[in-house]
Scaffold this active site. Structure first.
Site, mmCIF file in Angstrom:
data_model
loop_
_atom_site.group_PDB
_atom_site.id
_atom_site.type_symbol
_atom_site.label_atom_id
_atom_site.label_comp_id
_atom_site.label_asym_id
_atom_site.label_seq_id
_atom_site.Cartn_x
_atom_site.Cartn_y
_atom_site.Cartn_z
ATOM 1 N N LYS A 111 28.629 44.236 46.756
ATOM 2 C CA LYS A 111 27.495 43.326 46.995
ATOM 3 C C LYS A 111 26.393 44.027 47.781
ATOM 4 C CE LYS A 111 28.784 39.525 45.049
ATOM 5 N NZ LYS A 111 28.209 38.892 43.935
ATOM 6 N N LYS A 194 34.004 45.568 33.528
ATOM 7 C CA LYS A 194 34.600 44.271 33.188
ATOM 8 C C LYS A 194 33.540 43.297 32.698
ATOM 9 C CE LYS A 194 34.214 41.999 37.580
ATOM 10 N NZ LYS A 194 34.472 40.830 38.317
ATOM 11 N N LYS A 197 29.454 37.657 34.595
ATOM 12 C CA LYS A 197 28.527 36.558 34.307
ATOM 13 C C LYS A 197 27.105 37.077 34.157
ATOM 14 C CE LYS A 197 31.313 33.153 36.629
ATOM 15 N NZ LYS A 197 31.805 32.736 37.927
HETATM 16 P P1 TYM Z 1 34.947 34.264 39.708
HETATM 17 O O1 TYM Z 1 34.163 33.004 39.664
HETATM 18 O O2 TYM Z 1 34.194 35.560 39.722
HETATM 19 O O3 TYM Z 1 35.965 34.332 38.530
HETATM 20 C C1 TYM Z 1 36.874 33.267 38.289
HETATM 21 C C2 TYM Z 1 38.185 33.810 37.777
HETATM 22 O O4 TYM Z 1 37.960 34.588 36.604
HETATM 23 C C3 TYM Z 1 38.545 35.872 36.770
HETATM 24 N N1 TYM Z 1 37.727 36.875 36.068
HETATM 25 C C4 TYM Z 1 38.231 37.808 35.264
HETATM 26 N N2 TYM Z 1 39.510 38.076 34.907
HETATM 27 C C5 TYM Z 1 39.693 39.097 34.032
HETATM 28 N N3 TYM Z 1 38.680 39.836 33.505
HETATM 29 C C6 TYM Z 1 37.392 39.594 33.841
HETATM 30 N N4 TYM Z 1 36.420 40.314 33.299
HETATM 31 C C7 TYM Z 1 37.125 38.552 34.766
HETATM 32 N N5 TYM Z 1 35.990 38.047 35.322
HETATM 33 C C8 TYM Z 1 36.378 37.028 36.126
HETATM 34 C C9 TYM Z 1 38.560 36.124 38.263
HETATM 35 O O5 TYM Z 1 39.546 37.075 38.599
HETATM 36 C C10 TYM Z 1 38.861 34.750 38.791
HETATM 37 O O6 TYM Z 1 40.239 34.516 38.753
HETATM 38 N N6 TYM Z 1 36.357 34.557 44.468
HETATM 39 C C11 TYM Z 1 36.640 33.889 43.211
HETATM 40 C C12 TYM Z 1 36.558 32.380 43.304
HETATM 41 C C13 TYM Z 1 37.479 31.799 44.298
HETATM 42 C C14 TYM Z 1 38.906 31.666 44.187
HETATM 43 C C15 TYM Z 1 39.331 31.043 45.368
HETATM 44 C C16 TYM Z 1 39.814 32.002 43.188
HETATM 45 C C17 TYM Z 1 37.122 31.266 45.494
HETATM 46 N N7 TYM Z 1 38.229 30.833 46.128
HETATM 47 C C18 TYM Z 1 40.689 30.743 45.586
HETATM 48 C C19 TYM Z 1 41.169 31.705 43.412
HETATM 49 C C20 TYM Z 1 41.580 31.096 44.586
HETATM 50 C C21 TYM Z 1 35.607 34.352 42.214
HETATM 51 O O7 TYM Z 1 34.512 34.738 42.561
HETATM 52 O O8 TYM Z 1 35.957 34.209 40.930
#
Ligand code: TYM
Length: 329
Positions: A111, A194, A197
């Site tokens: 970040k 990867k 978004k």
């Molecule tokens: P976020 O919003 O970036 O992504 C949500 C979930 O999608 C998975 N993910 C992926 N898995 C495999 N390949 C990819 N290219 C890929 N892109 C995204 C992420 O691993 C995630 O599981 N910090 C978290 C949100 C969060 C959270 C939590 C998750 C906040 N508190 C508590 C679990 C438990 C996040 O930014 O995910």
């Protein structure tokens, strides 16, 4: 029965990485376990969304989440900011999280690189809020993609440190979970990295078949194998990985064999991949549009979810306050 927590930031549409990295795993668990699925709209503030957009983003992600098949009658589906108890636990956990360990987190370093003009304290303590999200429900399993592995490790450290510091065995140490398999990193269509978004390399669950075909046909490949048995390069490996999650095993085998014998035509492979992605996303997309049009239903889901999540969260916060030593006069 396990307690399962999973979350997603409300910053943009869901893509195949979210679906295969986290959501599809969760779907397999929701009926047999005590499951919490939430939208991380506090976490989303680290990138300063405009107030006019915040609600719409949350609604979009909620509709997409539900459209994937999460059943709010069996899982607790809620919005993070509807459960203010999480911010109290976050505050308490911040006292036992160390700045040094937070500064070393890969996501924080990324970040700093990506948004040097906005290195706010919320970015630094992002993993602490995530730990609070998880341990507030005393979860033991967290279905996530590979990119969240380090955050889960941090969650375990924080849970363990709390237990050690106060001499209790209160918080379980939760595992990042993918049914005994390795956590997944779904690649993008740009040949490296990867799927994300905002990377412009993703296929979104709400994309139309036409958009999916266009994106996949433009995916990066290479000049093709020149000798039998040659290892595919990174970009083509990525397409095979995508195929492994959306296509039938025979389809993947067919194209891998064609690659190995140097007969592969990437155009044919991409056409097949696009159709197999559409098979997965088409029913989801139809459902997203239905849900987006049904505000009454969405409002009911999150009200019911907030109530259940608050019951669990407030019990934990009450007990944590006691453990820490807060007492009534
Ligand atoms: P976020 O919003 O970036 O992504 C949500 C979930 O999608 C998975 N993910 C992926 N898995 C495999 N390949 C990819 N290219 C890929 N892109 C995204 C992420 O691993 C995630 O599981 N910090 C978290 C949100 C969060 C959270 C939590 C998750 C906040 N508190 C508590 C679990 C438990 C996040 O930014 O995910």
């Amino acid at each position: 029965m396990e307690t399962v927590v999973s979350g997603i930031r409300s910053t943009g549409k869901l893509h195949l990485g979210n679906y295969f990295g986290a959501i599809s795993n969760f779907l397999k668990m929701q009926r047999e376990n005590d499951c919490y699925f939430f939208i991380a709209d506090y976490h989303a503030l680290t990138t300063h969304p405009h107030p006019d957009d915040l609600h719409g983003n949350i609604k979009q992600v909620l509709a997409e989440y539900l459209a994937c098949g999460i059943d709010p009658e069996v899982a607790t589906v809620f919005i993070q900011s509807d459960v203010p108890e999480v911010s109290e636990l976050y505050l308490l956990l911040n006292m036992i999280a160390y700045v040094g360990e937070l500064e070393r987190t890969a996501s924080f370093k990324d970040k700093i690189r990506l948004q040097p003009q906005n290195v706010n304290a919320g970015l630094l303590t992002y993993p602490v809020l995530m730990a609070a999200d998880i341990i507030i429900h005393k979860a033991n399993k967290v279905p996530v993609g590979k990119d969240q592995e380090q955050h889960l490790e941090m969650t375990r450290h924080i849970a363990r440190r709390f237990n050690t510091m106060y001499g209790v065995n209160y918080f379980p140490e939760p595992d990042a979970y993918n049914f005994g398999k390795q956590l997944l990193k779904i690649p993008g269509l740009d040949g490296s990295g990867k799927m994300g978004k905002s990377e412009g390399n993703g296929v979104f669950l709400s994309d139309t078949p036409k958009e999916i075909r266009q994106k996949v046909m433009r995916a990066v490949t290479d000049a093709g194998p020149t000798s039998p048995g040659e290892e595919p390069g990174e970009a083509v490996k990525n397409l095979f990985l995508l195929m492994s999650v959306v296509s039938e095993p025979e389809t993947l085998k067919f194209f891998k064999e064609k690659h190995a014998s140097c007969e592969i035509r990437y155009g044919d492979m991409k056409k097949q991949l696009a159709e197999d992605i559409i098979t997965v996303t088409d029913p989801i997309r139809a459902r997203i549009n239905e849900l987006l049009a049904d505000n009454g239903y969405l409002a009911k889901v999150v009200a019911q979810g907030a109530e259940k999540a608050r019951a669990s969260a407030s019990k934990t916060v009450r007990e944590v306050r006691e453990i820490i030593g807060y007492k009534p006069f």
